[in-house]
Design an enzyme around this catalytic site. Structure first.
Site: not given
Length: 377
Positions: A44, A344, A347
């Site tokens: 991610s 968040d 990240h």
């Protein structure tokens, strides 16, 4: 005699000038590599829409500062891979799994949120599968170009896929390994995670070997970041005396991440010997990110262990989701994400990614110490 001497001196000066001019022209011409494409593999940290296309849409406020709901990124804006493409003056990479609005003329992104090097873990799209997807992508591209009868539909497709010779001249980037450690921390002991590193990196080297066999030659490889500095890990970790450092990061987790990086760097040495036609650049992302966390307040950020979107304080609310608990609404994003290192809890924010990218793209944290535009030499 004087006239001859004068002519000799003038001739030498002229030749020196021409030589200097030619040398300068050669150096100037070799100052940057022209990559026709980038092929990225990872999780991610560099996923530009794969997880959103494969499973569920990455909801706003993710992407609020970049492409909005079409971003597909776990961030308020751009990722480091986006800043890499900007630096090389290439378009943003389309996720390989995203069939709508994608253009692969200048590369493709095989990174998928939750991915790890080893199979299992958070996502089915482990590195081996990403490599398989790339090989199929390359094969299908070649088939289109080698068709004897080219119809109008195929001609149009040439505008959205790489040329066959682009694959050997492309830049191959990696940002993966964090989830191998994270999943291990959640489901096994720290010592087991440490003991799993050699096997993880053997799988990584095999993936690189596969790409090399497919013609890949220029590799840009990120090590893993200070996982113990992610707010989510800090909040979920049962802290013991002496297990947190001066920045509040989880020391045991960071120490294992550093061991992973030491062994990864050793793998780079072995790969350089084994694959002499390839160019490998090892990027110390750990150092760049840890310096950012350590100097967060000096750089205009607030507490680096705070985050903007979602909640892990009693109620786990993923960014993009909302929930009302005891008349309190959880899940709204903060007003100024550029003031936070973390978006968040897992990240980094766009502002943090930008500062990290500026550092690593310059070659300051590279081995060998070259800027990204020169790693092909």
């Amino acid at each position: 005699m004087i006239s001859r001497m004068l002519m000799f001196v003038l001739k030498c000066l002229f030749l020196s000038f021409v030589g200097a001019f030619i040398s300068a022209s050669v150096v100037q011409g070799s100052n940057s590599c022209e990559y026709p494409a980038i092929f990225n593999f990872g999780d991610s940290n560099s996923d530009t829409g794969a997880i959103s296309a494969a499973f569920t849409v990455v909801h706003s406020p993710n992407g609020q500062n970049f492409l909005g709901s079409l971003s597909g990124r776990a961030c308020d804006g751009r990722l480091i891979i986006d800043f890499i493409t900007e630096e090389l003056k290439l378009p943003y990479l389309s996720a390989h799994l995203n069939s709508v609005g994608s253009n692969y003329r200048h590369g493709a992104n095989f990174a998928t949120g939750g991915s790890s090097i080893l199979p299992g873990g958070y996502s089915p799209f482990h590195l081996g599968l990403q490599i398989s997807q790339f090989i199929q992508f390359k094969s299908r591209t070649h088939i289109l170009f080698n068709q004897h009868s080219v119809n109008n539909r195929t001609k149009l497709s040439f505008k959205s896929i790489p040329k066959p010779d682009d694959f050997s001249r492309a830049l191959y980037t990696f940002d993966i390994g964090q989830n191998d450690l994270a999943y291990g921390f959640q489901h096994t002991s720290e010592e087991q995670v440490r003991g799993s590193i050699p096997n993880i990196l053997r799988q990584f080297s095999q993936a690189v070997q596969q790409l090399y066999n497919e013609g890949a030659r220029v590799f840009w490889i990120h090590n893993t970041g200070p996982i113990g500095c992610l707010p989510f890990n800090f909040l979920s970790y049962e802290s013991k005396q002496g297990n947190l450092d001066a920045n509040g990061c989880v020391k045991p987790q960071n120490e294992i991440a550093q061991e992973f990086n030491r062994q990864l760097k050793d793998q780079m040495v072995q790969l350089r010997r084994k694959l002499p036609l390839a160019k490998f650049t090892y990027i110390d992302v750990y150092k760049a990110k840890y310096q950012l966390v350590s100097n967060a307040r000096k750089l205009g950020f607030v507490d680096p262990l705070k985050f903007c979107c979602g909640s892990y304080h009693g109620y786990k609310i993923t960014c993009g989701m909302k929930s009302t608990e005891n008349e309190t609404v959880y899940g709204n994003a903060c007003k100024n994400p550029s003031q936070l290192v973390s978006w968040d809890g897992i990240h980094y924010s766009q502002a943090a990614n930008l500062l990290i990218a500026k550092q690593i793209l310059s070659g300051v944290f590279s081995d060998p110490p070259v800027a990204i535009g020169q790693v092909c030499f």
